[in-house]
Write a protein that holds these residues in place. Structure first.
Motif, mmCIF file in Angstrom:
data_model
loop_
_atom_site.group_PDB
_atom_site.id
_atom_site.type_symbol
_atom_site.label_atom_id
_atom_site.label_comp_id
_atom_site.label_asym_id
_atom_site.label_seq_id
_atom_site.Cartn_x
_atom_site.Cartn_y
_atom_site.Cartn_z
ATOM 1 N N LEU A 27 0.830 -1.201 0.000
ATOM 2 C CA LEU A 27 0.000 0.000 0.000
ATOM 3 C C LEU A 27 0.866 1.253 0.000
ATOM 4 C CD1 LEU A 27 -2.790 -1.075 2.525
ATOM 5 C CD2 LEU A 27 -3.083 -0.623 0.086
ATOM 6 N N MET A 28 1.918 1.234 0.830
ATOM 7 C CA MET A 28 2.803 2.401 0.881
ATOM 8 C C MET A 28 3.459 2.639 -0.465
ATOM 9 S SD MET A 28 4.652 2.343 4.598
ATOM 10 C CE MET A 28 5.822 1.176 3.988
ATOM 11 N N ASP A 29 3.941 1.557 -1.072
ATOM 12 C CA ASP A 29 4.608 1.694 -2.366
ATOM 13 C C ASP A 29 3.674 2.241 -3.436
ATOM 14 O OD1 ASP A 29 7.030 0.855 -1.413
ATOM 15 O OD2 ASP A 29 6.766 -1.239 -2.009
ATOM 16 N N MET A 30 2.383 1.955 -3.278
ATOM 17 C CA MET A 30 1.421 2.457 -4.256
ATOM 18 C C MET A 30 0.944 3.865 -3.886
ATOM 19 S SD MET A 30 1.459 -0.026 -6.329
ATOM 20 C CE MET A 30 0.172 0.251 -7.527
ATOM 21 N N GLY A 31 1.511 4.431 -2.845
ATOM 22 C CA GLY A 31 1.185 5.812 -2.494
ATOM 23 C C GLY A 31 0.048 5.964 -1.507
ATOM 24 N N LEU A 33 -0.703 6.518 1.720
ATOM 25 C CA LEU A 33 0.019 6.942 2.919
ATOM 26 C C LEU A 33 -0.897 7.794 3.785
ATOM 27 C CD1 LEU A 33 3.127 8.251 0.976
ATOM 28 C CD2 LEU A 33 3.059 6.127 2.274
ATOM 29 N N GLU A 36 -2.655 11.373 2.864
ATOM 30 C CA GLU A 36 -2.924 11.458 1.423
ATOM 31 C C GLU A 36 -4.424 11.608 1.161
ATOM 32 O OE1 GLU A 36 -1.102 12.006 -1.927
ATOM 33 O OE2 GLU A 36 0.060 11.152 -0.268
ATOM 34 N N LYS A 55 -3.065 9.986 -5.740
ATOM 35 C CA LYS A 55 -1.885 10.501 -6.435
ATOM 36 C C LYS A 55 -2.125 10.559 -7.942
ATOM 37 C CE LYS A 55 1.685 9.499 -3.056
ATOM 38 N NZ LYS A 55 1.992 10.902 -2.700
ATOM 39 N N SER A 56 -3.289 10.998 -8.329
ATOM 40 C CA SER A 56 -3.739 11.105 -9.720
ATOM 41 C C SER A 56 -3.562 9.857 -10.569
ATOM 42 C CB SER A 56 -3.147 12.307 -10.467
ATOM 43 O OG SER A 56 -2.157 12.941 -9.759
ATOM 44 N N TYR A 57 -3.739 8.678 -9.969
ATOM 45 C CA TYR A 57 -3.884 7.479 -10.793
ATOM 46 C C TYR A 57 -4.944 6.600 -10.165
ATOM 47 C CZ TYR A 57 -1.381 4.301 -7.676
ATOM 48 O OH TYR A 57 -1.022 3.513 -6.617
ATOM 49 N N SER B 80 8.453 -0.418 -6.795
ATOM 50 C CA SER B 80 9.339 -0.127 -5.688
ATOM 51 C C SER B 80 10.464 -1.163 -5.696
ATOM 52 C CB SER B 80 8.517 -0.217 -4.397
ATOM 53 O OG SER B 80 9.343 -0.379 -3.283
ATOM 54 N N ASN B 111 2.170 10.130 -15.164
ATOM 55 C CA ASN B 111 1.958 9.693 -13.786
ATOM 56 C C ASN B 111 3.256 9.911 -13.019
ATOM 57 O OD1 ASN B 111 1.198 8.433 -11.461
ATOM 58 N ND2 ASN B 111 0.545 6.535 -12.431
ATOM 59 N N GLU B 113 4.448 11.532 -10.226
ATOM 60 C CA GLU B 113 4.809 11.404 -8.815
ATOM 61 C C GLU B 113 5.065 9.945 -8.418
ATOM 62 O OE1 GLU B 113 2.090 13.143 -6.047
ATOM 63 O OE2 GLU B 113 3.202 12.371 -4.328
ATOM 64 N N ARG B 114 4.112 9.050 -8.795
ATOM 65 C CA ARG B 114 4.308 7.671 -8.365
ATOM 66 C C ARG B 114 5.507 7.038 -9.044
ATOM 67 N NH1 ARG B 114 0.530 3.875 -10.465
ATOM 68 N NH2 ARG B 114 2.371 3.418 -11.691
ATOM 69 N N TYR B 117 8.776 7.918 -7.372
ATOM 70 C CA TYR B 117 9.002 7.185 -6.117
ATOM 71 C C TYR B 117 10.005 6.051 -6.353
ATOM 72 C CZ TYR B 117 7.826 4.168 -2.114
ATOM 73 O OH TYR B 117 7.867 3.378 -0.990
ATOM 74 N N ASP B 269 7.370 7.577 3.449
ATOM 75 C CA ASP B 269 6.858 8.948 3.407
ATOM 76 C C ASP B 269 7.908 9.905 2.875
ATOM 77 O OD1 ASP B 269 4.226 8.978 4.181
ATOM 78 O OD2 ASP B 269 4.703 8.867 6.325
ATOM 79 N N TYR B 272 8.362 9.527 -0.808
ATOM 80 C CA TYR B 272 7.266 10.141 -1.546
ATOM 81 C C TYR B 272 7.336 11.658 -1.467
ATOM 82 C CZ TYR B 272 4.262 6.811 -3.858
ATOM 83 O OH TYR B 272 3.746 5.918 -4.760
ATOM 84 N N VAL B 509 -4.476 -5.254 -4.221
ATOM 85 C CA VAL B 509 -3.963 -3.927 -4.589
ATOM 86 C C VAL B 509 -3.344 -3.845 -5.996
ATOM 87 C CG1 VAL B 509 -2.552 -2.012 -3.791
ATOM 88 C CG2 VAL B 509 -3.418 -3.679 -2.150
#
Lengths: 76, 740
Positions: A27-31, A33, A36, A55-57, B80, B111, B113-114, B117, B269, B272, B509
């Motif tokens: 979940l963290m890796d996908m933003g 957080l 958010e 995060k706009s996706y 990641s 896309n 920002e992600r 990361y 955090d 990001y 996810v």
């Protein structure tokens, strides 16, 4: 209030993430957080999983996963 | 998944730099267009294989750019470098240990920002990096303005805007790679700062480890190691002894007291925050976003009411299309093999080869090679569509729609498509399980695929229903397909509670990427590689199995059918099958040959049930086609196949796609009626439906899962399921007196 309780179109801010281990890391890796902004976009035709905008996706999560994500609604 | 095995990638760093070769690793998010970009750059020079020991695809290519030799490696797409998925472990290990000369980080400009990361994590490694700001055309279309110089300034890396689809920026990207490698010191990325607290803790860790002489695995970059230790990356901590772990604990004490014990979240955090900072600085979005195409499509295909009907219709159409396109080519392959066999027979006779040698060559070797090539069209067609579904982004939607239903039997939404495809042919279904990310999901799906009644089983049903259920053929057929699904569901629940008991359900996810049209070249390369792999890797095993079956069938040479090895095997298995209603050696022998491919059951039965009626002589000698005739036959066959295939695309309804040849053999129908009762005939069909997957499926499983283990599990479980279910059907039916 958790993410699974939102209705399509609701925006919210993440306040807590109540899981540990691989799922939390993912979940963290996908933003996903704390702090958010997140929007519930859609619920799948069979009622689960859900689609969110973060995060706009677009990300999809099972309801069981969404239940672990605490949120506060920003507007209704 | 926190696999402590640190030697996933065993390859030694080559002496690349000294010989002027550049080792370039491509890293990026899934759906960042990385594959398409690499296909555009390397094209047919790409070599597709697997990472050692795992079933994750590895692509490599070697080529020259402006006189520089470039060895390109494509790392698995990851969000990641965490140690939680196979893909992430492979990518992290490769980068940290092999230290490529240059990393090309493919970033999706739409896309930012992600994607950044991952960039931030790549920069931690201290390896010279070039960012390919990909899908740049799409970002421009959305009105995004990205200041590439701004990214260069804040991260210390070269940024090149690329579009794989329009083929722009490709040369510039390689130029940048070469000039970065020429002067690595000048192109060293900035040390990314995660704020004073984390930076300080990382330095503390390094100092303490140094001063207390803790053994540090020297193949890893130090700062990277320190940050991974601070964030408590389990896999990296696992490389150290307990003393060192305590030292790290001490060194991060301050951080813990200031920010709480969840250092993992703290570092994520911070990463990001850096990605966000850069993205904010360099990206200008238009004030009002247009309603995007993706949203418009999704509002229809994911609609609460129409979503499922549209999905099922689309899948049915695709399924039909796959078979309508490939069936004519499969028939054509049969023609080719027929001609080649005839030639070989004539040739062998001409050089005076003995009868058994020509039988071995024709019925063993050529038939075996033939089996491989007959399957090729359907594998290519199916892989093409699966790649298309993935490339466009619809696969993720399919998973989104079907997940709820599939989960009830312990599967993932993405399992649906391999299972559906299984009704056509189980073999490509096994390959299609690759679309699932989690190894457990892959294995479980592959174990359930054989219960989907494939096209090869249909001739058996047709033969038996024609003999026993002529009046209600449709109902009987239908009941078999449904039975397969029901057994798959039961087995899914059993596997969930036995083989995979205690394992947490893998996280779902999943990104729903924007719809995109994959480049045709990319699709073709991928499809072709799958087909080539099947021929090369599976071909050998299939040939071997075909020879083994020939040996069973033909030896001792000239013996009565009853006394061949196959006949004796049939006799040996008969007692096992007797409680199921078909305890004669012929049934057993037919089932044994059916392992090659299920439709072989019918031809074996034709030979061993009705020998006297048809006559032992190998039919009338077919005239051997001359070279010219043979070539003509093959060529016209191909023309017909192309025509039929094109027609297949046009015709869109009806189940006629799976060619069913009516068994014209009255002698066989008669002997079957004499041997089976309606009940035992139904029991036999149930058994054929469920018992062991054909050898090609087993070879595919070995190929996908790297060992015979899961193929073995599949044989054991399908056989057990087949026996139990058939036993219940036959004995239950007998007790109730149905069809005895």
């Amino acid at each position: 209030m958790d993410l699974s309780m939102l209705k399509p179109g609701n925006r919210a801010r993440i306040t807590s993430i109540g899981v540990a281990g691989p799922l939390k890391r993912r979940l963290m890796d996908m933003g996903v957080l704390v702090g958010e902004e997140i929007k519930l976009v859609k619920i799948a035709p069979l009622g689960d999983p859900v689609e969110v905008d973060i995060k706009s996706y677009r990300l999809s999560l099972r309801k069981s996963e969404a239940q672990a994500i605490g949120v506060e609604v920003l507007d209704v | 998944m926190s696999d402590s095995n640190t030697t996933v990638i065993a390859r030694k760093p080559s002496a690349a730099v000294s010989t002027g070769k550049l080792r370039v690793a491509f890293a990026g998010n899934p759906n960042s267009g990385k594959s398409t970009l690499i296909n555009a750059i390397a094209g047919t020079r790409l070599h597709v294989g697997n990472w050692p020991g795992v079933t994750v695809e590895m692509k490599e290519a070697s080529f020259t750019h402006n006189g520089h030799r470039i060895d390109l490696v494509d790392l698995p797409g990851t969000y990641s470098l965490s140690p939680y998925s196979q893909e992430e472990v492979i990518a992290a290990d490769y980068l940290a240990k092999e230290k490529p000369d240059v990393i090309v980080n493919v970033v999706d400009a739409t896309n930012l920002e992600r994607n950044l990361y991952l960039t931030v994590q790549l920069l931690e490694l201290g390896i010279p990096t070039v960012i390919a700001l990909n899908i740049h055309d799409e970002a421009e279309k959305k009105g995004y303005r990205i200041d590439t110089k701004g990214i260069e300034k804040s991260l210390g890396v070269t940024v090149v805007a690329t579009s794989a689809v329009r083929k722009t920026g490709l040369d510039e990207l390689l130029d940048a790679v070469v000039s970065t490698a020429d002067d690595p010191e000048r192109h060293k990325p900035h040390d990314v700062s995660y704020g004073p607290d984390i930076d300080q803790a990382a330095n503390n860790v390094l100092e303490r480890l140094g001063s207390e002489l803790a053994p540090v695995p020297d193949e890893y970059p130090l700062r990277w190691l320190a940050i991974r230790l601070v964030e408590q990356d389990e896999r990296i901590s696992g490389l150290f002894d307990e003393r060192t772990v305590r030292i790290v604990q001490d060194a991060t004490e301050h951080l813990r007291s200031a920010h709480g014990s969840d250092l993992e979240s703290l570092v994520a955090d911070a990463r990001y925050a850096v990605a966000n900072g850069v993205a904010h600085q360099v990206l200008k979005k238009p004030a009002t976003a247009k309603v995007e195409l993706t949203e418009k499509i999704d509002s229809v295909v994911l609609n609460r009411f129409w979503g499922i009907p549209i999905f099922l219709a689309a899948m049915w159409f695709l399924f039909k299309l796959t078979f309508d396109i490939s069936t004519p080519f499969m028939d054509w392959m049969d023609t080719v093999i027929g001609v080649v066999s005839a030639w070989a027979g004539a040739g062998l006779a001409a050089i005076g080869a003995s009868e058994w040698i020509s039988s071995l060559v024709i019925d063993g070797i050529i038939a075996g090679v033939g089996t491989v090539f007959v399957f090729l069209p359907i594998i290519l067609a199916m892989m093409f569509f699966v790649t298309l579904l993935e490339g466009t982004g619809y696969m993720a939607r399919a998973a989104f729609i079907m997940d709820r239903a599939m989960r009830s039997i312990g599967l993932h939404g993405k399992s649906f498509i391999p299972l559906l495809m299984g009704f056509g042919c189980n073999v490509p279904s096994i390959y299609a399980t690759r679309t699932l990310e989690n190894p457990k999901d892959k294995v479980l799906t592959a174990l359930l695929v054989p219960y989907m009644s494939c096209g090869a089983r249909l001739p058996v049903y047709v033969l038996f229903t024609a003999a026993f259920f002529a009046t209600n053929q449709g109902t009987v057929l239908w009941s078999l397909y449904v039975l397969g699904i029901v057994v798959a569901m039961i087995m899914g629940l059993i596997f969930k509670r036995t083989l995979f008991r205690g394992e947490p359900a893998p996280a779902f996810v999943m990104e729903l990427p924007p719809y995109r049209m994959p480049s045709f070249k990319s699709l073709m390369i991928h499809t072709w590689e799958k087909g080539r792999h099947f021929v090369v890797k599976a071909g050998t095993w299939i040939l071997l199995a075909s020879i083994v079956v020939w040996v069973l069938y033909s030896l001792p040479w000239g013996a009565e059918k009853h006394d061949t090895l196959l006949g004796r095997t049939g006799q040996a298995v008969a007692p096992v099958l007797a409680p199921l209603g078909f305890g004669d050696w012929q049934a057993g022998a037919s089932l044994v040959t059916g392992v090659v491919a299920k439709e072989v059951v019918v031809s074996t039965m034709g030979e061993i049930y009705a020998p006297a009626a048809v006559g032992e002589e190998p039919a009338e000698e077919e005239a051997v086609p001359t070279f010219g005739e043979g070539v003509t036959e093959i060529a016209t066959g191909l023309v017909t196949a192309v025509g039929d295939s094109a027609m297949g695309v046009l015709s869109s309804v009806g189940i006629t796609s799976i060619a069913v040849e009516e068994p014209g053999d009255d002698g066989l129908l008669g002997s079957l009626k004499g041997t089976f009762s309606p009940l035992s005939a139904f029991a036999f069909m149930v058994f054929v439906l469920l018992y062991v997957p054909c050898m090609i499926v087993l070879v595919a499983m070995r190929q996908e899962f790297g060992s015979w283990k899961w193929a073995g599990v599949s044989v054991a479980t399908t056989f057990a399921a087949a026996w139990v279910v058939t036993f219940i059907v036959y004995q239950g039916g007998s007790l109730l007196g149905i069809g005895v």
